[in-house]
Design an enzyme around this catalytic site. Structure first.
Site, PDB file in Angstrom:
ATOM      1  N   ARG A 143      47.689  69.947  85.497  1.00  0.00           N
ATOM      2  CA  ARG A 143      47.734  70.892  86.624  1.00  0.00           C
ATOM      3  C   ARG A 143      49.187  71.092  87.051  1.00  0.00           C
ATOM      4  O   ARG A 143      49.647  70.506  88.025  1.00  0.00           O
ATOM      5  CB  ARG A 143      46.892  70.388  87.785  1.00  0.00           C
ATOM      6  N   GLN A 148      49.143  76.752  84.701  1.00  0.00           N
ATOM      7  CA  GLN A 148      48.122  77.425  85.519  1.00  0.00           C
ATOM      8  C   GLN A 148      47.341  78.499  84.754  1.00  0.00           C
ATOM      9  O   GLN A 148      46.141  78.642  84.931  1.00  0.00           O
ATOM     10  CB  GLN A 148      48.797  78.070  86.722  1.00  0.00           C
ATOM     11  N   ASP A 151      44.500  76.907  82.918  1.00  0.00           N
ATOM     12  CA  ASP A 151      43.742  75.892  83.651  1.00  0.00           C
ATOM     13  C   ASP A 151      42.285  76.331  83.840  1.00  0.00           C
ATOM     14  O   ASP A 151      41.928  76.967  84.828  1.00  0.00           O
ATOM     15  CB  ASP A 151      44.431  75.641  85.004  1.00  0.00           C
ATOM     16  N   SER A 154      40.381  75.122  87.034  1.00  0.00           N
ATOM     17  CA  SER A 154      40.640  75.903  88.237  1.00  0.00           C
ATOM     18  C   SER A 154      39.917  77.245  88.198  1.00  0.00           C
ATOM     19  O   SER A 154      39.285  77.639  89.179  1.00  0.00           O
ATOM     20  CB  SER A 154      42.148  76.150  88.419  1.00  0.00           C
ATOM     21  N   TYR A 251      46.223  66.156  92.025  1.00  0.00           N
ATOM     22  CA  TYR A 251      44.934  65.497  92.246  1.00  0.00           C
ATOM     23  C   TYR A 251      45.055  64.391  93.289  1.00  0.00           C
ATOM     24  O   TYR A 251      46.088  63.739  93.406  1.00  0.00           O
ATOM     25  CB  TYR A 251      44.426  64.879  90.941  1.00  0.00           C
TER      26      TYR A 251
END
Ligand code: NAD
Length: 405
Positions: A143, A148, A151, A154, A251
């Site tokens: 992450r 991104q 990801d 997400s 996280y």
């Protein structure tokens, strides 16, 4: 289009012919998403991929007919033709059932890109490695800002947060917005979101759009500003989470048992006064923390609804059962599984974009030749040419039991 290829033994398939990408129909029951949509086919061809072969009907359930793929330059084929490709994409990489027809089709040196739940179900990675495959599992994409665009957790959590609210709204015997009518004024629903990560923020935004009064809680202090920017109240608990809750990177880390107990006590009143509780709390690589206890459920009003998005990781509510709705004292506790698959069109559009961006790290000029120093590729690779190379997956396989991703 390039037809020449070189070999990249340490990072991918042994390719000595034009590189094809195969897109199978998802084999796991109930999965309606597809890993490549027509929109990303041109981007793959631009990388020098000779052919994108899509299994007939693979995109049907997500609203992408075969003709839409052909329009964008893909070829429609049989499962055998798809699995003959050097690089195969998937949403959920096949189960490890030795009888699975797709598993039988995996070839040595083949590269597979998809979600394989390598820590929760390492036997899938083990089975693929035994067939000589190279597996990139997209749940392992770090992450980071650069990652991104790849990801998948997400992009899919965004959809799950939205869907969780719709599930709650459908089950709640009340309306979400304040309604002023000639028959009286109805007060807005009170929604509490526990865990304000990707899914939680999406649930907050969706609840707000439906007119609910929204509160949210997260152990990470950084979540406060994001929660408030969406128009929700941030629930502050006097907990010492600075040390054990903030975690590192994107996280949270696990709370100590003592802190978790205190958190339950402090949240009890807010939970009891909520019509809807949506829980999304997770700690990477661990079982979901139990935040809503049986006593807390008993204190909620009959008709209230809990949607536990962490159901597959054991649940944030003590009464959750994955894939079921439990009713206790008139409170419905919904434990949905594979939520993004219920919005397959947009979930697939986002997933496919993530996959295409990831493939762009693996492929250039029609060759599978990733940069050996690329951290995204190196953190996502589970097996290479048949050997499990991911340390945690190795351990999970050795231990014979997995931990959730
Ligand atoms: P995320 O890591 O972005 O967010 C999780 C949040 O929980 C973080 O903000 C973290 O700080 C918070 N948290 C951790 N421990 C907590 C605690 N004790 N109290 C309060 N907050 C705590 O994760 P995400 O991508 O938003 O996913 C959230 C959950 O939804 C995960 O369990 C994920 O597996 C699940 N999910 C389920 C589905 C489905 O189909 N059921 C789909 C997508 C995501």
């Amino acid at each position: 289009m390039s037809t020449s290829s070189s070999t990249a033994p340490q990072n991918g398939a042994d390719v000595s012919r034009p590189l094809n990408v195969g897109v199978p129909a998802e084999g796991i029951a109930g999965e309606r998403r597809v890993s490549i949509t027509p929109a990303v086919v041109p981007a793959l061809l631009k990388l020098g991929v000779a052919k994108v072969v899509v299994e007939a009907g693979a995109g049907e359930a997500a609203g992408f007919p075969d003709a839409a793929y052909v329009d964008k330059g893909a070829t429609i084929g049989t499962a055998e033709e798809v699995w003959a490709a050097d690089l195969v994409t998937a949403v959920r990489v096949l189960d490890a059932d030795p009888q699975s027809p797709d598993l039988a089709r995996v070839r040595p040196g083949q590269v597979i890109v998809g979600m394989a739940a390598p820590l929760a179900a390492p036997e899938v990675a083990g089975a693929l490695a035994a067939k000589g495959a190279t597996l990139y599992s997209l749940e392992l994409v770090p992450r980071t800002t650069r990652a991104q665009a790849m990801d998948v957790l997400s992009s899919q959590a965004n959809i799950a947060g939205y869907q969780a609210v719709l599930l709650a709204a459908a089950a709640l015997p009340k309306v979400f917005p304040m309604l002023t009518t000639s028959a009286g004024t109805m007060s807005p629903a009170r929604v509490l979101v526990i865990g304000a990560g990707v899914a939680g923020l999406s649930a907050i935004a969706t609840s707000r759009r439906l007119g609910a009064v929204v509160e949210a809680y997260d152990v990470r202090d950084a979540a406060k500003e994001e929660v408030q920017s969406l128009g929700a109240r941030f629930v502050e608990l006097p907990l010492e989470t600075g040390q054990d809750g903030a975690g590192s990177g994107a996280y949270a880390s696990a709370l100590s048992e003592e802190t978790l107990k205190k958190q339950q006590e402090l949240l009890a009143k807010t939970v009891a006064s909520s019509d809807v509780v949506i829980t999304t709390a997770q700690v990477q690589g661990a079982k979901a923390p139990v935040i809503v206890t049986e006593e807390m459920v008993a204190a909620m009003s009959p008709g209230s609804v809990i949607v536990d998005l962490a159901a597959e990781q054991g649940g944030n509510c003590a009464l959750t059962r994955a894939g079921e709705t439990v009713v206790s004292g008139g409170v419905s506790i919904i434990g949905p599984t594979n939520v993004p698959s219920s919005t397959p069109h947009h979930a697939s559009l986002m997933y496919a974009k993530n996959v295409a961006n990831f493939i762009a790290l693996l492929v250039s000029n029609g060759n599978i030749a990733p940069d050996p120093d690329d951290d995204i590729v190196n953190q996502s690779v589970v097996s290479r040419g048949g050997e499990i190379v991911h340390e945690r997956v190795k351990t999970a396989l050795g231990a014979g039991e997995g931990v959730p991703t």
